[in-house]
Write a protein that holds these residues in place. Structure first.
Motif, PDB file in Angstrom:
ATOM      1  N   VAL A  16      -3.460  21.165  -5.018  1.00 26.09           N
ATOM      2  CA  VAL A  16      -2.741  19.945  -4.697  1.00 26.09           C
ATOM      3  C   VAL A  16      -3.315  18.852  -5.591  1.00 26.09           C
ATOM      4  N   LEU A  17      -2.448  18.090  -6.241  1.00 23.86           N
ATOM      5  CA  LEU A  17      -2.931  16.991  -7.072  1.00 23.86           C
ATOM      6  C   LEU A  17      -3.329  15.824  -6.180  1.00 23.86           C
ATOM      7  N   LEU A  18      -4.556  15.399  -6.304  1.00 24.19           N
ATOM      8  CA  LEU A  18      -5.077  14.286  -5.527  1.00 24.19           C
ATOM      9  C   LEU A  18      -5.704  13.309  -6.519  1.00 24.19           C
ATOM     10  N   ALA A  19      -5.064  12.183  -6.734  1.00 21.85           N
ATOM     11  CA  ALA A  19      -5.492  11.183  -7.710  1.00 21.85           C
ATOM     12  C   ALA A  19      -5.565  11.794  -9.106  1.00 21.85           C
ATOM     13  N   GLY A  20      -4.625  12.674  -9.411  1.00 23.00           N
ATOM     14  CA  GLY A  20      -4.555  13.284 -10.730  1.00 23.00           C
ATOM     15  C   GLY A  20      -5.501  14.447 -10.949  1.00 23.00           C
ATOM     16  N   VAL A  21      -6.231  14.840  -9.910  1.00 21.21           N
ATOM     17  CA  VAL A  21      -7.191  15.944 -10.020  1.00 21.21           C
ATOM     18  C   VAL A  21      -6.707  17.085  -9.145  1.00 21.21           C
ATOM     19  N   PRO A  22      -6.600  18.306  -9.691  1.00 22.11           N
ATOM     20  CA  PRO A  22      -6.167  19.434  -8.860  1.00 22.11           C
ATOM     21  C   PRO A  22      -7.279  19.883  -7.907  1.00 22.11           C
ATOM     22  N   TRP A  23      -6.981  19.856  -6.625  1.00 20.15           N
ATOM     23  CA  TRP A  23      -7.918  20.312  -5.598  1.00 20.15           C
ATOM     24  C   TRP A  23      -7.398  21.621  -5.025  1.00 20.15           C
ATOM     25  N   PRO A  24      -8.248  22.620  -4.860  1.00 20.76           N
ATOM     26  CA  PRO A  24      -7.815  23.846  -4.193  1.00 20.76           C
ATOM     27  C   PRO A  24      -7.425  23.548  -2.746  1.00 20.76           C
ATOM     28  N   LEU A  25      -6.376  24.188  -2.302  1.00 24.40           N
ATOM     29  CA  LEU A  25      -5.855  23.938  -0.964  1.00 24.40           C
ATOM     30  C   LEU A  25      -6.882  24.246   0.115  1.00 24.40           C
ATOM     31  N   PHE A  26      -7.713  25.276  -0.080  1.00 21.92           N
ATOM     32  CA  PHE A  26      -8.674  25.626   0.967  1.00 21.92           C
ATOM     33  C   PHE A  26      -9.700  24.517   1.184  1.00 21.92           C
TER      34      PHE A  26
END
Length: 74
Positions: A16-26
């Motif tokens: 998920v993109l969060l502030a332009g940074v991809p974070w793993p969903l887990f």
């Protein structure tokens, strides 16, 4: 010390993109679980210490299990 299996790659997991940074969903699921647990424990016990420790324990457990087990990832 942290060890990661060479076959596991964050790039292969849903992100998920969060502030332009991809974070793993887990990771986001672990944070959400920790916050929900914190609020529930705070309401049930009335003790902030128990709520924080319980929420942090559940979040860390979910994070660690998903990081090492490919079955727990979507």
């Amino acid at each position: 010390m942290t060890a990661v299996h060479p076959d596991s790659s964050i790039a292969e997991r849903p992100t998920v993109l969060l502030a332009g940074v991809p974070w793993p969903l887990f990771k986001l699921e672990a944070i959400a679980l920790g916050l929900v647990a914190l609020l529930i424990l705070l309401l049930v016990t009335g003790s902030p210490a128990v709520a924080v420790l319980g929420g942090a324990g559940l979040a860390a457990g979910r994070w660690a299990l998903a990081a090492v087990s490919p079955r727990l990832q979507r």
